[in-house]
Structure formats: structure tokens, C-alpha cells
Design a protein around this motif. Structure first.
Motif, PDB file in Angstrom:
ATOM      1  N   GLN A 102      13.287   1.205   8.188  1.00 26.88           N
ATOM      2  CA  GLN A 102      14.081   0.149   7.574  1.00 26.88           C
ATOM      3  C   GLN A 102      13.659  -0.013   6.113  1.00 26.88           C
ATOM      4  O   GLN A 102      12.862   0.778   5.595  1.00 26.88           O
ATOM      5  N   GLU A 103      14.169  -1.043   5.467  1.00 25.38           N
ATOM      6  CA  GLU A 103      13.981  -1.199   4.029  1.00 25.38           C
ATOM      7  C   GLU A 103      12.514  -1.362   3.638  1.00 25.38           C
ATOM      8  O   GLU A 103      11.747  -2.045   4.306  1.00 25.38           O
ATOM      9  N   LEU A 104      12.149  -0.695   2.540  1.00 26.44           N
ATOM     10  CA  LEU A 104      10.827  -0.861   1.942  1.00 26.44           C
ATOM     11  C   LEU A 104      10.807  -2.166   1.153  1.00 26.44           C
ATOM     12  O   LEU A 104      11.718  -2.440   0.373  1.00 26.44           O
ATOM     13  N   CYS A 105       9.774  -2.960   1.344  1.00 32.00           N
ATOM     14  CA  CYS A 105       9.663  -4.202   0.564  1.00 32.00           C
ATOM     15  C   CYS A 105       8.309  -4.375  -0.109  1.00 32.00           C
ATOM     16  O   CYS A 105       8.086  -5.370  -0.798  1.00 32.00           O
ATOM     17  N   GLY A 106       7.396  -3.408   0.060  1.00 30.18           N
ATOM     18  CA  GLY A 106       6.108  -3.480  -0.614  1.00 30.18           C
ATOM     19  C   GLY A 106       5.540  -2.103  -0.864  1.00 30.18           C
ATOM     20  O   GLY A 106       5.517  -1.252   0.035  1.00 30.18           O
ATOM     21  N   LEU A 107       5.057  -1.858  -2.105  1.00 33.52           N
ATOM     22  CA  LEU A 107       4.404  -0.606  -2.474  1.00 33.52           C
ATOM     23  C   LEU A 107       3.218  -0.928  -3.388  1.00 33.52           C
ATOM     24  O   LEU A 107       3.363  -1.696  -4.340  1.00 33.52           O
ATOM     25  N   LYS A 108       2.046  -0.338  -3.095  1.00 32.33           N
ATOM     26  CA  LYS A 108       0.875  -0.548  -3.937  1.00 32.33           C
ATOM     27  C   LYS A 108      -0.014   0.694  -3.905  1.00 32.33           C
ATOM     28  O   LYS A 108      -0.398   1.169  -2.837  1.00 32.33           O
ATOM     29  N   TRP A 109      -0.361   1.201  -5.107  1.00 29.88           N
ATOM     30  CA  TRP A 109      -1.325   2.281  -5.238  1.00 29.88           C
ATOM     31  C   TRP A 109      -2.739   1.699  -5.286  1.00 29.88           C
ATOM     32  O   TRP A 109      -2.964   0.636  -5.858  1.00 29.88           O
ATOM     33  N   SER A 110      -3.696   2.404  -4.700  1.00 31.57           N
ATOM     34  CA  SER A 110      -5.091   1.972  -4.743  1.00 31.57           C
ATOM     35  C   SER A 110      -5.629   2.131  -6.157  1.00 31.57           C
ATOM     36  O   SER A 110      -5.080   2.882  -6.972  1.00 31.57           O
ATOM     37  N   PRO A 111      -6.707   1.425  -6.510  1.00 26.79           N
ATOM     38  CA  PRO A 111      -7.280   1.551  -7.853  1.00 26.79           C
ATOM     39  C   PRO A 111      -7.668   2.975  -8.226  1.00 26.79           C
ATOM     40  O   PRO A 111      -7.588   3.359  -9.396  1.00 26.79           O
ATOM     41  N   SER A 112      -8.056   3.778  -7.243  1.00 22.24           N
ATOM     42  CA  SER A 112      -8.418   5.170  -7.526  1.00 22.24           C
ATOM     43  C   SER A 112      -7.204   6.060  -7.718  1.00 22.24           C
ATOM     44  O   SER A 112      -7.319   7.171  -8.243  1.00 22.24           O
ATOM     45  N   PRO A 128     -10.309  -4.918  -5.437  1.00 20.57           N
ATOM     46  CA  PRO A 128     -10.836  -4.292  -6.650  1.00 20.57           C
ATOM     47  C   PRO A 128     -12.338  -4.042  -6.614  1.00 20.57           C
ATOM     48  O   PRO A 128     -12.845  -3.259  -7.429  1.00 20.57           O
ATOM     49  N   PHE A 129     -13.074  -4.673  -5.700  1.00 15.15           N
ATOM     50  CA  PHE A 129     -14.537  -4.519  -5.692  1.00 15.15           C
ATOM     51  C   PHE A 129     -15.059  -3.777  -4.468  1.00 15.15           C
ATOM     52  O   PHE A 129     -16.265  -3.557  -4.359  1.00 15.15           O
ATOM     53  N   GLN A 130     -14.203  -3.397  -3.533  1.00 11.96           N
ATOM     54  CA  GLN A 130     -14.625  -2.653  -2.353  1.00 11.96           C
ATOM     55  C   GLN A 130     -13.608  -1.569  -2.062  1.00 11.96           C
ATOM     56  O   GLN A 130     -12.431  -1.852  -1.815  1.00 11.96           O
ATOM     57  N   ALA A 131     -14.047  -0.338  -2.105  1.00 10.61           N
ATOM     58  CA  ALA A 131     -13.150   0.799  -1.893  1.00 10.61           C
ATOM     59  C   ALA A 131     -12.626   0.812  -0.465  1.00 10.61           C
ATOM     60  O   ALA A 131     -13.308   0.367   0.474  1.00 10.61           O
ATOM     61  N   ASN A 132     -11.397   1.312  -0.313  1.00 10.98           N
ATOM     62  CA  ASN A 132     -10.769   1.492   1.007  1.00 10.98           C
ATOM     63  C   ASN A 132     -10.546   0.176   1.753  1.00 10.98           C
ATOM     64  O   ASN A 132     -10.488   0.168   2.985  1.00 10.98           O
ATOM     65  N   LEU A 133     -10.432  -0.934   1.028  1.00 13.79           N
ATOM     66  CA  LEU A 133     -10.146  -2.217   1.669  1.00 13.79           C
ATOM     67  C   LEU A 133      -8.761  -2.683   1.226  1.00 13.79           C
ATOM     68  O   LEU A 133      -8.505  -2.887   0.040  1.00 13.79           O
ATOM     69  N   LEU A 134      -7.857  -2.835   2.191  1.00 15.94           N
ATOM     70  CA  LEU A 134      -6.480  -3.229   1.947  1.00 15.94           C
ATOM     71  C   LEU A 134      -6.181  -4.525   2.689  1.00 15.94           C
ATOM     72  O   LEU A 134      -6.525  -4.674   3.864  1.00 15.94           O
TER      73      LEU A 134
END
Length: 454
Positions: free
Chosen positions: A264-274, A321-327
Motif C-alpha cells: 500500500q501507500e508509502l508514508c514514511g522514508l528515512k535514511w540512517s545517519p551512515s 543520532p547517538f546510537q548506531a542501528n537504533l530506529l
């Protein structure tokens, strides 16, 4: 004889008191009007006798002694308390005062050097602007704050730029009715170029400094483009058709990768800081994590993790922003939960029931805190302390669900827009840390390779 001897001895013994009596009963004079009564319990008669006999002889006929003997006598005198100058004591020393209330009773407890003073969080917005005709649509993303401190907002078919440095406003573009309304906006990392998603499936790329349209990306999606995310020169787009597409804006054939996993429709997209992982949320209640190294232009790329624990559409996504791999992800009205994921393993680390629809999430750049915006019934913003997830403050002011939220470049101020057609600014994340001096600007224009299409 015995009687006389007894009488003589009695007379002798009674002389000292008589002397005292004469002293007491003598005619008073103007020079001595006091009456002294010795305190026998405080006197040392042995020491007094010694000082009146032997001590007096030693002072009158001093004997030459060696320095060693003098030092010994000094220590001996100190040990037996023989350095006193007074023989008679007329009163006891007053007792030490007793403090009924300790001196530090009313003083606040000392704070440790490591503890920070409690930060003040204003409970009301510091500025409110009108936002007429803003779309009250959960699946769109109509607000973004660029690195050049310029905020972009889509109101109907028009995109406006608001400069936070001088509060000036610029109308960038108004699209035609057959193209609009505008369904998404997103600043490139350089803070100069702006991507605009449209209802007719097109994506426009604008130079905000020159107010000039650079190019239009066509054939990417089959319906409206509600989500945009930049990763350097790669513009990732998400549409109502469920597709996620990576576009290299520097080249003519801009489609380089396609991700398929949502139905279904995409409503959120975010790239990680890396820049190595992409998180996507959709109306199918799913969150996908994609690994850029697994991308392929020949066939649709398979996800790294499929996270299916939400029970409503997932629009709110935020990388720590302060802990890698945390979403962090937030669910819609039927879910009302904020979840934390380890994107290395795909495990859910924690779930918090926020009590209402979660529309947007933002991590603080200066503190270990998370900000969430919500819908019915309070339409509030909540600041959470991470990882305890204790509520630090609830900010109210909007009268409709707070669908859109973005953060200033310094991380202090947050802008929120809602269906009540207001844009509010909140000073929620304190003061920024001392930043390093900015690098010197180069003469190379942004997207320099864009003008030389391969």
C-alpha cells in the motif's frame, strides 16, 4: 599540755580562714568592690604547692642545662600540664553551646559536580504562523527545514520558503491544477536544492537560490509521491503505488534502484545517519529496513528486515543520532505505540503506548531525548527521556492532529504544522553544543555534475 598543744594547733589552723575573713570584712573601698569565691574543685593544690616552693627556687637560681635536657623538661611539662600560669580558678569554663538547629539544616543539599541542572522547557510555542490550505492528510510530508536555515512548507499547490534568520517569506512555486496539489517536500543536504513531490506522480527539483526549476523526474511512480528522502546525491521517492525508488539526480537515466515490499501507500522514508540503511513505513502497517549494499538495478531489492508488529499505518520514523542501528517508529490511530528496533538484528527493543495516534518522531541532537507529535484527543507534543521513556513535558496548542514536524539545523527548535492551519515553533531541545568553525566554502556549485548529464 595536751590540751594546750591542741589549742595551739587549732589557733594555727584557723589563721588562714581569718585572713580571708579580714579580707572579706575589711572596710570596702572604691578600688575593690568584688567578692571572689575560689572554686576548690577546679584547683590543683599539689601543683600550686610545687610552684610556690620548688618552682620559685628554680626561677631564682637557674641551673645551666643542656639543650637536650631543656627539650626533655619542655615535653615533660607539657605532658603533666605544668605550663599553666594560673594557680587559682575562680569559675569553671562555660559549657560549649549546643546547636538546637544545625547550621546546614536549612541549606539545600550539595549537588554533585557531574549532575546537570534541570533544563527549562517552555510549555507554549515561541512563535505561531498561519498555514492556510495545508492538507490534513496523514500520508503526506509537507514540511522540512534545510541546513541553510530555510523552512519549506507546501500549502495546497504552492510551496513557500520561510527564512528563519530574518523571518522573510518567499513563494517558490505554484503548480498547475493538473499537477497538484503538492504532496511532499524535502531539502537536499546542501540546503539549496529542494525536491517537490506532486499528486500526478512527478518529482521536481528546484534551485531555491535562483528560484529556478532544474529538472522534473517522470516515469518513477504511477500515482502521487508522498515521501522523499535524500542520501547525498541520491533522492529516494515513495509513492502510493508501494514502490521505493532511488534516483541519481546527476544523470539522465536517474532510476538506479527499486525496492519492493510494501503493498500500500508509502508514508514514511528515512535514511540512517551512515547512509547505509533505509527505513520505510507504509499504510500496510509494515516497517522495512533496506541495506544499500544489497541494492540492485536489475531486479527489485529484497529487504533486510520486515517489521510487522504495528497495528496501523506507520508514518513516524526516526534514526537515533547517538546510537548506531537504533530506529524509532510510531503507529497510527489503531496502534498508538512507539517502538524501538535494533536494525542489525531486527529485534524490537521496547514498546511504549503513547495513548494516541503517533504522527511524527524526532530525536534531539543535543540530549538523549525523543519528541513525538500526536493526534486525537490532545493533539500534543511529548518529550520523552531515553531510554527510560519517562515523559518530560507535554506541549499543547494545536487544535488538530500534529501531522508534520521538522527540526532546525542547530537541533534546538522544532516546527510543527497541523490541520488547524497553524505552523508553530517550539524551543524544546535546549541550547546546542559548542560547534566547530564551519569549513571554508568552495567555489564548486552544488550538483556540479548535474549540468553534464552522462
Amino acid at each position: 599540755m595536751d590540751a594546750g598543744t591542741w589549742s595551739s594547733s587549732m589557733k594555727t589552723k584557723s589563721r588562714c580562714p581569718l585572713q580571708d575573713r579580714r579580707f572579706i570584712h575589711r572596710k570596702p573601698s572604691q578600688e575593690n568592690l568584688d567578692r571572689f569565691i575560689p572554686n576548690r574543685s577546679a584547683m590543683d593544690f599539689s601543683y600550686a604547692h610545687y610552684m610556690l616552693t620548688e618552682g620559685k627556687k628554680e626561677k631564682e637560681n637557674p641551673v645551666a642545662t643542656s639543650p637536650a635536657r631543656q627539650a626533655y623538661q619542655k615535653q615533660l611539662a607539657e605532658a603533666f600540664n605544668m605550663n599553666r600560669t594560673r594557680i587559682l580558678e575562680f569559675k569553671n569554663k562555660p559549657p560549649a553551646p549546643v546547636e538546637r538547629i544545625p547550621k546546614n539544616f536549612l541549606s539545600p543539599p550539595p549537588q554533585s559536580k557531574s549532575s546537570k541542572p534541570k533544563r527549562y522547557i517552555p510549555q507554549s510555542s515561541e512563535r505561531t504562523l498561519d498555514a492556510p490550505d495545508i492538507l490534513d492528510d496523514f500520508y503526506l510530508n509537507l514540511l522540512d527545514w534545510g541546513s541553510s536555515n530555510v523552512l519549506s512548507i507546501a500549502l495546497g499547490s504552492t510551496v513557500y520558503l520561510w527564512n528563519a534568520s530574518d523571518s522573510s517569506t518567499l513563494e517558490l512555486v505554484t503548480v498547475d491544477d493538473d499537477e497538484g496539489p503538492v504532496t511532499s517536500v524535502s531539502w537536499a543536504p546542501d540546503g539549496r536544492h529542494l525536491a517537490i513531490g506532486l499528486n500526478n506522480s512527478h518529482v521536481q527539483l528546484w534551485d531555491s537560490t535562483a528560484c529556478r526549476l532544474l529538472r522534473t523526474l517522470r516515469g518513477v511512480h504511477q500515482s502521487r509521491v508522498g515521501s522523499l528522502a535524500w542520501n547525498n546525491h541520491i533522492l529516494t521517492t515513495g509513492g502510493m503505488d508501494g514502490k521505493i525508488v532511488n534516483n541519481d539526480v546527476r544523470v539522465r537515466s536517474h532510476i538506479v534502484d527499486t525496492y519492493r515490499g510494501h503493498h500500500q501507500e508509502l508514508c514514511g522514508l528515512k535514511w540512517s545517519p551512515s547512509g547505509q540503511q533505509l527505513a520505510s513505513g507504509g499504510n500496510d502497517n509494515l516497517v522495512h529496513v533496506w541495506d544499500r549494499s544489497m541494492a540492485s538495478s536489475n531486479s527489485p531489492t529484497r529487504w533486510l528486515h520486515r517489521l510487522d508488529e504495528h497495528r496501523a499505518a506507520v508514518k513516524a520514523l526516526a534514526w537515533c543520532p547517538f546510537q548506531a542501528n537504533l530506529l524509532a517508529s510510531g503507529g497510527g490511530g489503531a496502534d498508538q505505540c512507539i517502538k524501538f528496533w535494533n536494525t542489525h538484528t531486527g529485534a524490537c527493543l521496547n514498546t511504549v503506548n503513547a495513548g494516541s495516534q503517533v504522527c511524527a518522531l524526532l530525536w534531539s541532537k543535543n540530549e538523549r531525548e525523543l519528541l513525538s507529535s500526536h493526534g486525537f484527543s490532545q493533539n500534543q507534543l511529548i518529550i520523552w527521556k531515553y531510554p527510560s521513556m519517562v515523559k518530560m513535558a507535554e506541549l499543547t496548542g494545536h487544535t488538530s492532529r500534529v501531522l508534520y514536524m521538522t527540526q532546525s539545523p542547530d537541533g534546538c527548535t522544532v516546527a510543527s504544522a497541523a490541520g488547524d492551519e497553524t505552523l508553530r515553533f517550539w524551543n524544546v531541545f535546549g541550547t546546542p553544543e559548542a560547534s566547530k568553525p564551519a569549513p571554508k566554502a568552495t567555489n564548486t556549485p552544488p550538483f556540479a555534475q548535474f549540468y553534464f548529464i552522462r
